[in-house]
Design an enzyme around this catalytic site. Structure first.
Site, PDB file in Angstrom:
ATOM      1  N   ASP A 139     -15.287  -3.468  -0.517  1.00 42.80           N
ATOM      2  CA  ASP A 139     -15.347  -3.301   1.147  1.00 42.80           C
ATOM      3  C   ASP A 139     -16.432  -2.897   1.458  1.00 42.80           C
ATOM      4  O   ASP A 139     -17.278  -2.220   1.673  1.00 42.80           O
ATOM      5  CB  ASP A 139     -14.136  -1.710   1.597  1.00 42.80           C
ATOM      6  CG  ASP A 139     -13.075  -1.423   0.664  1.00 42.80           C
ATOM      7  OD1 ASP A 139     -13.089  -3.796   0.473  1.00 42.80           O
ATOM      8  OD2 ASP A 139     -12.740  -1.064  -0.012  1.00 42.80           O
ATOM      9  N   ASP A 184       0.951  -1.103   0.537  1.00 43.86           N
ATOM     10  CA  ASP A 184      -0.086   0.239  -0.072  1.00 43.86           C
ATOM     11  C   ASP A 184       0.655   1.378  -0.019  1.00 43.86           C
ATOM     12  O   ASP A 184       1.957   0.977   0.759  1.00 43.86           O
ATOM     13  CB  ASP A 184      -0.877   0.161   1.106  1.00 43.86           C
ATOM     14  CG  ASP A 184      -2.277  -1.292   1.149  1.00 43.86           C
ATOM     15  OD1 ASP A 184      -1.939  -1.946   0.093  1.00 43.86           O
ATOM     16  OD2 ASP A 184      -2.372  -1.136   2.245  1.00 43.86           O
TER      17      ASP A 184
END
EC number: 5.3.1.16
Length: 244
Positions: free
Chosen positions: A129, A10
């Protein structure tokens, strides 16, 4: 078939980081994204899950850096973060990544998402998500901040539009090392024939073996981030455990 592991890189402001529960400001820095990705490749990864968090949160872009990282890798890359229109999608695919992950756009712009799925097929995965709200699984958008509607309605629509792969994250678990949401994964597998990639909460080899037990139901892979960076186990250990 054994579970595919996708170590995560990330990226925020040019640096590899991990968030806690996806919240901006909770970053822990881990250095160069290129070094992190090459380390996973050298450790035997077949895939790397590369995320531009600045783009995902709508506050900037690391696209040139990430294109360079992808160019330096020989393994397959799943690229995610801020892919919301034709220009960003085509730029992402032009990096040479094996597939891209659509997140917010799949929630906020269903028509565009349907066109993208029709054009690019299995080069596109959709990131779902998810957060449990008042007993109901809801999807989240915009870096997990906005509500995107009922999970099962969203899944049914995306299935109709031809999605072949979902990356399912329980936002309450991500970056917490509290274990994956196996019930959620199993429920998603029960309602779709698409491949499912698990994300969020993995803290031990046992967690990976538990996810591995869902391969027959449709779970194809697991994204692993913080547990690797925190030294809970090594990637070679994890790969050996799930290859059995």
């Amino acid at each position: 078939m054994s579970l595919v592991l996708l170590p995560a890189v990330d990226v925020v402001n040019g640096e590899a980081v991990r968030l806690v529960q996806g919240e901006a400001g909770s970053e822990t820095g881990y250095g160069s994204p290129r070094d992190a990705a090459l380390a996973w490749q050298n450790d035997g990864a077949e895939w790397v899950h590369l995320v531009d968090l600045d783009a995902a949160f709508g506050r900037g872009s690391n696209s040139e850096l990430l294109a360079g990282v992808i160019g330096d890798l020989t393994v397959k890359v799943e690229l995610s973060g801020g892919i919301r229109d034709d220009a960003s999608l085509e730029a992402a695919l032009a990096t040479g990544c094996a597939r891209v992950n659509l997140g917010t756009a799949a929630i906020e712009d269903p028509e565009w998402c349907a066109r993208a799925l029709a054009k690019y097929g299995d080069k596109i995965a959709v990131g779902l998500d998810v957060r449990l709200v008042d007993g109901q699984y809801r999807t989240r958008g915009r870096g997990w901040v906005t509500d995107g509607g009922d999970l099962w309605e969203t899944l049914a629509r995306l299935d109709r539009d031809g999605c072949t792969r979902y990356v399912v994250t329980d936002v309450s678990k991500d970056g917490t090392l509290t274990g994956p949401n196996l019930e959620l994964l199993s429920q998603v597998c029960a309602v779709t024939d698409a491949h499912v990639v698990a994300s969020g909460g993995v803290s031990t080899i046992e967690d990976l073996l538990a996810i591995s037990s869902l391969v027959d139901q449709g779970v194809e892979g697991a994204i692993v981030g913080k547990a690797l960076y925190a030294g809970r186990f090594t990637l070679p250990e994890a790969l050996a455990a799930v290859s059995g």
